[in-house]
Scaffold this motif. Structure first.
Motif, PDB file in Angstrom:
ATOM      1  N   GLY A  24       3.154   8.556 -19.024  1.00 36.21           N
ATOM      2  CA  GLY A  24       4.163   7.539 -18.725  1.00 36.21           C
ATOM      3  C   GLY A  24       5.409   8.125 -18.098  1.00 36.21           C
ATOM      4  N   ALA A  25       5.835   9.277 -18.602  1.00 37.47           N
ATOM      5  CA  ALA A  25       7.026   9.927 -18.042  1.00 37.47           C
ATOM      6  C   ALA A  25       6.742  10.455 -16.645  1.00 37.47           C
ATOM      7  CB  ALA A  25       7.478  11.063 -18.958  1.00 37.47           C
ATOM      8  N   ARG A  26       5.571  11.051 -16.438  1.00 38.06           N
ATOM      9  CA  ARG A  26       5.253  11.605 -15.123  1.00 38.06           C
ATOM     10  C   ARG A  26       5.150  10.520 -14.064  1.00 38.06           C
ATOM     11  NH1 ARG A  26      -0.360  13.902 -12.845  1.00 38.06           N
ATOM     12  NH2 ARG A  26      -0.620  11.635 -12.760  1.00 38.06           N
ATOM     13  N   GLU A  27       4.488   9.403 -14.393  1.00 38.02           N
ATOM     14  CA  GLU A  27       4.355   8.334 -13.416  1.00 38.02           C
ATOM     15  C   GLU A  27       5.714   7.777 -13.020  1.00 38.02           C
ATOM     16  OE1 GLU A  27       1.006   7.595 -12.161  1.00 38.02           O
ATOM     17  OE2 GLU A  27       1.231   9.549 -13.121  1.00 38.02           O
ATOM     18  N   THR A  28       6.641   7.718 -13.970  1.00 35.28           N
ATOM     19  CA  THR A  28       7.985   7.231 -13.676  1.00 35.28           C
ATOM     20  C   THR A  28       8.789   8.262 -12.882  1.00 35.28           C
ATOM     21  OG1 THR A  28       7.887   6.023 -15.788  1.00 35.28           O
ATOM     22  CG2 THR A  28      10.035   6.194 -14.721  1.00 35.28           C
ATOM     23  N   ALA A  29       8.460   9.544 -13.065  1.00 29.57           N
ATOM     24  CA  ALA A  29       9.235  10.628 -12.440  1.00 29.57           C
ATOM     25  C   ALA A  29       8.788  10.963 -11.029  1.00 29.57           C
ATOM     26  CB  ALA A  29       9.153  11.880 -13.315  1.00 29.57           C
ATOM     27  N   TRP A  30       7.788  10.264 -10.482  1.00 29.21           N
ATOM     28  CA  TRP A  30       7.280  10.629  -9.158  1.00 29.21           C
ATOM     29  C   TRP A  30       8.350  10.642  -8.071  1.00 29.21           C
ATOM     30  CZ3 TRP A  30       3.655  13.621  -7.937  1.00 29.21           C
ATOM     31  CH2 TRP A  30       2.451  13.657  -8.633  1.00 29.21           C
ATOM     32  N   PRO A  31       9.286   9.697  -8.043  1.00 30.34           N
ATOM     33  CA  PRO A  31      10.344   9.799  -7.026  1.00 30.34           C
ATOM     34  C   PRO A  31      11.156  11.092  -7.149  1.00 30.34           C
ATOM     35  CG  PRO A  31      10.284   7.580  -7.937  1.00 30.34           C
ATOM     36  CD  PRO A  31       9.373   8.426  -8.788  1.00 30.34           C
ATOM     37  N   LEU A  32      11.419  11.528  -8.376  1.00 24.82           N
ATOM     38  CA  LEU A  32      12.158  12.773  -8.590  1.00 24.82           C
ATOM     39  C   LEU A  32      11.328  13.977  -8.182  1.00 24.82           C
ATOM     40  CD1 LEU A  32      13.550  11.929 -12.154  1.00 24.82           C
ATOM     41  CD2 LEU A  32      14.726  11.644  -9.959  1.00 24.82           C
ATOM     42  N   ILE A  33      10.044  13.960  -8.554  1.00 24.22           N
ATOM     43  CA  ILE A  33       9.155  15.070  -8.193  1.00 24.22           C
ATOM     44  C   ILE A  33       9.006  15.153  -6.676  1.00 24.22           C
ATOM     45  CG2 ILE A  33       6.812  15.965  -8.420  1.00 24.22           C
ATOM     46  CD1 ILE A  33       6.679  14.601 -11.169  1.00 24.22           C
ATOM     47  N   ASP A  36      12.158  16.792  -5.292  1.00 25.15           N
ATOM     48  CA  ASP A  36      12.250  18.224  -5.623  1.00 25.15           C
ATOM     49  C   ASP A  36      11.345  19.067  -4.734  1.00 25.15           C
ATOM     50  OD1 ASP A  36      14.122  17.784  -7.530  1.00 25.15           O
ATOM     51  OD2 ASP A  36      12.926  18.472  -9.236  1.00 25.15           O
ATOM     52  N   PHE A  37      10.139  18.567  -4.463  1.00 20.88           N
ATOM     53  CA  PHE A  37       9.152  19.352  -3.724  1.00 20.88           C
ATOM     54  C   PHE A  37       9.030  18.908  -2.256  1.00 20.88           C
ATOM     55  CE2 PHE A  37       7.927  19.790  -8.151  1.00 20.88           C
ATOM     56  CZ  PHE A  37       7.585  21.125  -8.251  1.00 20.88           C
ATOM     57  N   ASN A  38       9.807  17.899  -1.869  1.00 17.49           N
ATOM     58  CA  ASN A  38       9.747  17.372  -0.505  1.00 17.49           C
ATOM     59  C   ASN A  38       8.306  17.006  -0.139  1.00 17.49           C
ATOM     60  OD1 ASN A  38      10.850  16.564   1.965  1.00 17.49           O
ATOM     61  ND2 ASN A  38      10.534  18.573   2.904  1.00 17.49           N
ATOM     62  N   LEU A  39       7.672  16.233  -1.023  1.00 13.87           N
ATOM     63  CA  LEU A  39       6.260  15.912  -0.868  1.00 13.87           C
ATOM     64  C   LEU A  39       6.050  14.784   0.126  1.00 13.87           C
ATOM     65  CD1 LEU A  39       5.183  15.907  -4.642  1.00 13.87           C
ATOM     66  CD2 LEU A  39       4.848  17.748  -2.985  1.00 13.87           C
ATOM     67  N   THR A  40       4.934  14.857   0.842  1.00 16.69           N
ATOM     68  CA  THR A  40       4.499  13.746   1.675  1.00 16.69           C
ATOM     69  C   THR A  40       3.624  12.820   0.822  1.00 16.69           C
ATOM     70  OG1 THR A  40       2.472  14.832   2.401  1.00 16.69           O
ATOM     71  CG2 THR A  40       4.484  15.278   3.667  1.00 16.69           C
ATOM     72  N   TYR A  41       3.338  11.631   1.349  1.00 13.72           N
ATOM     73  CA  TYR A  41       2.458  10.716   0.631  1.00 13.72           C
ATOM     74  C   TYR A  41       1.049  11.305   0.503  1.00 13.72           C
ATOM     75  CZ  TYR A  41       5.862   6.905   0.658  1.00 13.72           C
ATOM     76  OH  TYR A  41       6.961   6.125   0.439  1.00 13.72           O
ATOM     77  N   ILE A  42       0.626  12.049   1.501  1.00 17.60           N
ATOM     78  CA  ILE A  42      -0.688  12.685   1.423  1.00 17.60           C
ATOM     79  C   ILE A  42      -0.720  13.698   0.287  1.00 17.60           C
ATOM     80  CG2 ILE A  42      -2.309  14.204   2.619  1.00 17.60           C
ATOM     81  CD1 ILE A  42      -1.508  12.865   5.222  1.00 17.60           C
ATOM     82  N   GLN A  43       0.340  14.498   0.155  1.00 13.52           N
ATOM     83  CA  GLN A  43       0.388  15.483  -0.929  1.00 13.52           C
ATOM     84  C   GLN A  43       0.417  14.802  -2.289  1.00 13.52           C
ATOM     85  OE1 GLN A  43       3.867  17.609   0.577  1.00 13.52           O
ATOM     86  NE2 GLN A  43       2.609  19.453   0.870  1.00 13.52           N
ATOM     87  N   ILE A  44       1.145  13.693  -2.390  1.00 11.56           N
ATOM     88  CA  ILE A  44       1.154  12.946  -3.652  1.00 11.56           C
ATOM     89  C   ILE A  44      -0.245  12.420  -3.955  1.00 11.56           C
ATOM     90  CG2 ILE A  44       2.022  10.873  -4.805  1.00 11.56           C
ATOM     91  CD1 ILE A  44       4.652  11.282  -3.320  1.00 11.56           C
ATOM     92  N   GLY A  45      -0.935  11.926  -2.935  1.00 14.31           N
ATOM     93  CA  GLY A  45      -2.299  11.457  -3.124  1.00 14.31           C
ATOM     94  C   GLY A  45      -3.220  12.562  -3.611  1.00 14.31           C
ATOM     95  N   VAL A  46      -3.051  13.771  -3.059  1.00 15.69           N
ATOM     96  CA  VAL A  46      -3.851  14.913  -3.503  1.00 15.69           C
ATOM     97  C   VAL A  46      -3.552  15.235  -4.963  1.00 15.69           C
ATOM     98  CG1 VAL A  46      -4.201  17.399  -3.200  1.00 15.69           C
ATOM     99  CG2 VAL A  46      -4.107  15.900  -1.203  1.00 15.69           C
ATOM    100  N   LEU A  47      -2.282  15.222  -5.332  1.00 14.25           N
ATOM    101  CA  LEU A  47      -1.892  15.523  -6.714  1.00 14.25           C
ATOM    102  C   LEU A  47      -2.442  14.488  -7.696  1.00 14.25           C
ATOM    103  CD1 LEU A  47       1.823  16.603  -6.154  1.00 14.25           C
ATOM    104  CD2 LEU A  47      -0.048  18.080  -6.898  1.00 14.25           C
TER     105      LEU A  47
END
Length: 388
Positions: A24-33, A36-47
């Motif tokens: 629950g905390a991780r799903e809410t923290a995705w904007p922060l993550i 921090d890591f300058n992630l693309t949507y593709i990278q988030i999808g991979v994660l």
């Protein structure tokens, strides 16, 4: 009865609570993550996808192994790995180390959490439904608490990384506590030498999946998820894209759904001591089959949200009872039951993709009607001649 069961139960429920708290905390923290890591949507999808796929391959083997070998050792090892993965995630400085941390976290959760569920089911076979209801409530409480804990961590200035360190410490405490209690014997009574090899166990597991009773509960578990996690994942989009409300109002609707689900998970615990689980499922599925179309058809947004709360109450016990029945269908092989459920979950993971394709073709509003297959499948598939 299993000696010192109350302490044993508490530790295992806290393990499930922690797992859903982290989720629950991780799903809410995705904007922060992402920031921090300058992630693309593709990278988030991979994660989000690759660790889950990797775990789906590893977990069935862990489940079968837990029927052959010392399940307690696997659970404790999973707890250590779970904490280590959280520390790795908290200390990651780029995308690849974060991916490695999640690749460890997912199967570690399988060993630490899923095998704890199997141990709980073996502890009191006559109370599987009731104990699964406790388990489900603990998980719901953790999921609801996750965003709140993250908000408190941000207010305190420790951020999501500091929170993950705290989660890792909690995992270590629970692992140490689990190491101090006696676990029930698994399928081979925790013998030093398993009576059969892993290859033979794999063959037996494949045969078990083809058993009629096992197939019944596997199919119904996947069908019931249409009114559980799958509906949950579509609610915000439905309210914004189909109902036409704002993101804030959609968030309110989701909050009503999760709040009602938490209440229902709590109320079902004493109810299962008085009413057979299958009877509860038949009645609730019948009511759901009537209430869900009303939810889709009503035009008033406030009334729609009220009906959504009713839906959240009506699915009480669906996962708990069906999962308990799956364990009942494979007595003495709770690890194999987990493995079978993981295999079915691979097939079930295609359902969101199919719904996405349907929504793209005919619209989300029309696609939402497909979820009615969930309660209808329960009405058709639940056994009527007996309660077990």
């Amino acid at each position: 009865m299993f000696r010192h069961f109350s302490r044993f139960l508490l530790i295992l429920l806290l393990i499930e609570f922690l797992d859903e708290l982290v989720f629950g905390a991780r799903e809410t923290a995705w904007p922060l993550i992402r920031t921090d890591f300058n992630l693309t949507y593709i990278q988030i999808g991979v994660l989000l996808s690759v660790p889950g796929l990797f775990s789906s391959v590893v977990e069935p083997a862990l489940g079968i192994l837990s029927d052959l070998w010392r399940r307690r050792v696997l659970i404790l090892g999973g707890g250590v790995a779970f904490g280590a993965a959280l520390l790795m995630a908290a200390g990651s400085g780029s995308f690849v180390p974060l991916l490695v941390a999640f690749l460890l976290l997912y199967p570690a959760s399988g060993a630490f959490v899923s095998l704890s569920q199997a141990a709980l089911m073996d502890a009191e076979p006559d109370r599987r439904e009731q104990n699964m209801a406790h388990w489900t409530f603990a998980g719901s409480l953790g999921m609801v608490s996750g965003p709140l804990v993250l908000g408190a961590a941000l207010a305190a200035g420790v951020g999501w990384r500091g929170l993950f360190v705290g989660f890792a410490a909690f995992a270590l405490v629970l692992t140490l506590a689990a190491g101090r209690v006696r676990f029930p014997a698994n399928g081979v009574a925790d013998a030093d030498d398993a009576p059969i090899g892993l290859r033979a166990a794999l063959i037996q597991a494949m045969r078990a999946i083809r058993q009629r009773d096992v197939l019944r509960w596997l199919v119904l578990l996947q069908a019931s998820d249409l009114m559980l996690d799958i509906l949950y994942s579509l609610l915000a989009l439905y309210f914004v894209d189909v109902v036409g409300v704002s993101g804030e109002q959609a968030g309110l609707a989701v909050a009503v759904w999760t709040g009602a689900g938490l209440v229902s998970d709590l109320l079902i615990i004493p109810l299962l001591d008085r009413v057979p689980g299958l009877r509860i499922l038949r009645i609730s599925a019948l009511l759901m089959a009537a209430a869900y179309p009303a939810f889709l058809l009503v035009a008033s947004v406030p009334l729609k949200i009220v009906l959504l709360g009713v839906l959240g109450l009506l699915n009480a016990g669906w996962y708990a009872v069906l999962q308990a029945k799956l364990y009942d269908a494979l007595p003495g092989r709770s690890g194999t039951a987990l493995a079978a459920n993981n295999v079915a979950g691979l097939v079930g993971s295609l359902i969101p993709l199919a719904l996405g394709l349907a929504a793209q073709a005919v619209g989300l509003g029309a696609t939402m009607w497909l979820l009615l297959a969930g309660p209808l499948a329960l009405l058709i598939g639940l056994p009527r001649e007996r309660e077990g």
